[in-house]
Design a protein around this motif. Structure first.
Motif, short mmCIF file in Angstrom:
data_model
loop_
_atom_site.label_atom_id
_atom_site.label_comp_id
_atom_site.label_asym_id
_atom_site.label_seq_id
_atom_site.Cartn_x
_atom_site.Cartn_y
_atom_site.Cartn_z
N ILE A 283 -18.19 25.97 -33.88
CA ILE A 283 -17.47 25.31 -34.97
C ILE A 283 -16.73 24.08 -34.45
N MET A 284 -16.11 24.21 -33.29
CA MET A 284 -15.35 23.11 -32.71
C MET A 284 -16.24 21.90 -32.45
N VAL B 217 -17.41 20.38 -35.89
CA VAL B 217 -16.33 19.63 -36.54
C VAL B 217 -16.07 18.32 -35.79
N PHE C 161 -5.05 29.55 -40.93
CA PHE C 161 -5.82 28.42 -41.42
C PHE C 161 -4.91 27.43 -42.14
N SER D 203 -9.34 29.05 -36.38
CA SER D 203 -8.57 27.97 -37.02
C SER D 203 -8.18 26.90 -36.02
N SER E 154 -9.67 26.23 -33.27
CA SER E 154 -10.90 25.56 -32.84
C SER E 154 -11.26 24.44 -33.81
N ILE E 155 -11.06 24.69 -35.11
CA ILE E 155 -11.30 23.65 -36.12
C ILE E 155 -10.37 22.47 -35.87
N GLY F 140 -11.43 20.51 -32.92
CA GLY F 140 -12.63 19.76 -33.27
C GLY F 140 -12.29 18.43 -33.91
#
Length: 372
Positions: free
Chosen positions: A50-51, A54, A109, A354, A356-357, A360
């Protein structure tokens, strides 16, 4: 939508440092309670994917949806109040798929959604020269206050305070006048004193009894001592590790971990495992890794192409720094007992995914660096 870049523009330093922190986390979680290792390992794999994904999305494109982020944030926080799972007198989790399904914590989040929303909102206020106006400040307080209030009523006071600190720091970095800061401090100090006085009154309505007790335990440990044992045991565990620790996966009754003196040690008190098993040296290394991540975020912020990118990177750096300070401070008895995960280290997929997002988005900001 996607950012064009060459590999030399990609911030591999930040990416690799984050992955190292995640690996250190799963090692310590495995030592604390190996039953949580498989889920955390899956979480790391998912978080890294995900990172990286994003990081390829243009943050200018992402931030166009800042109003949507605000609405999504409000919806998921409201869903906790109505459909949340209650654990230890607090509704902070939502269960998807019934019992045995996926459990996630919306407030984790919310941190990322609010950083993205606030960065874009403050950027627009600055463009309109409204940062230091009464209208602009009132609108800022109203919008972030709504989200903070929804988190506070779960109740999740620690996340509320941490996120408030992050968003206020972002407001300061956007160009807040020192005159306004001085006035705010003059108002805040007497209010803080009044707050401490009021929560000690019988039948006060601001905090839950256990929250008041935790604050009073810290101020008067001799008078309010029973629940302070958790922190005392954590301090004892860290101290017993001495310089180099007792070694990973130590399984003797001589360890605080295996004597079960600290509950849920894989989450909020993971630093006690680090201190006991890796000692002072290992503790310093873990803190240094997290510090490197914070410094990388600050570096990205200083070189961001615009205010919005600067605030996103700075906000993420503040979030990691403040959470680390609070988590380590609780484990070492420096601040009152409150529950916040150690970033990238503590067990918890909501926290891991979260953040990691958020990292990103910071990686994407770093790829578009132009001297700010």
């Amino acid at each position: 939508m996607f950012t064009r870049f060459s590999l030399r523009d990609y911030n591999f330093k930040l990416l690799i440092t984050v992955i190292i922190a995640m690996i250190c986390g799963v090692v310590m979680i495995n030592s604390a309670d190996s039953s949580f290792t498989p889920k955390q390992t899956i979480g790391i794999g998912l978080g890294v994917i995900i990172m990286i994904f994003v990081s390829l999305l243009n943050y200018d494109f992402v931030c166009r949806f800042y109003r949507v982020f605000f609405i999504i944030n409000a919806v998921i926080l409201l869903s906790v109040i109505f459909f949340g799972v209650e654990v230890n007198y607090a509704k902070r989790w939502i269960m998807i798929g019934g019992s045995g399904g996926i459990q996630f914590q919306p407030s984790e989040f919310s941190k990322i959604l609010m950083i993205l929303f606030t960065a874009t909102f403050l950027d627009k206020l600055k463009e309109d020269n409204k940062i230091n106006t009464l209208k602009g400040l009132c609108l800022f307080v109203l919008l972030i206050g709504l989200s903070l209030a929804l988190i506070a009523v779960e109740p999740d006071l620690s996340t509320t305070l941490c996120l408030a600190m992050v968003l206020v720091t972002m407001l300061y970095l956007s160009g807040l006048s020192y005159k306004i800061i001085g006035i705010a401090l003059l108002v805040f100090v007497p209010l803080a004193g009044s707050f401490l006085w009021y929560i000690q009154r019988p039948n006060q309505h601001l905090l839950r009894d256990y929250q008041v007790n935790r604050i009073l335990q810290f101020i008067y440990p001799g008078q309010y001592g029973s629940d302070y044992t958790q922190q005392n045991n954590s301090v004892m565990a860290i101290g017993s590790g001495q310089l180099t620790g007792k070694g990973l996966n130590t399984s003797t009754i001589a360890t605080v971990k295996d004597a079960n003196f600290i509950s849920e040690q894989q989450t909020d008190f993971i630093f006690s495992v680090i201190g006991e098993e890796l000692g002072f040296v290992g503790s310093v290394i873990i803190i240094a890794i997290l510090l490197l991540i914070v410094l990388q975020c600050i570096h990205v912020a200083r070189n961001a192409k615009d205010t919005k990118g600067m605030l996103i990177a700075a906000g993420m750096g503040c979030l990691i720094a403040y959470q680390t300070f609070i988590n380590v401070g609780v484990a070492t008895g420096v601040i009152p007992n409150t529950g916040l995960p150690l970033p990238f280290i503590s067990y918890g997929l909501s926290s891991l995914i979260s953040i990691s997002i958020g990292i990103g988005v910071v990686l994407n900001v770093s790829m578009q660096k132009t001297s700010y």
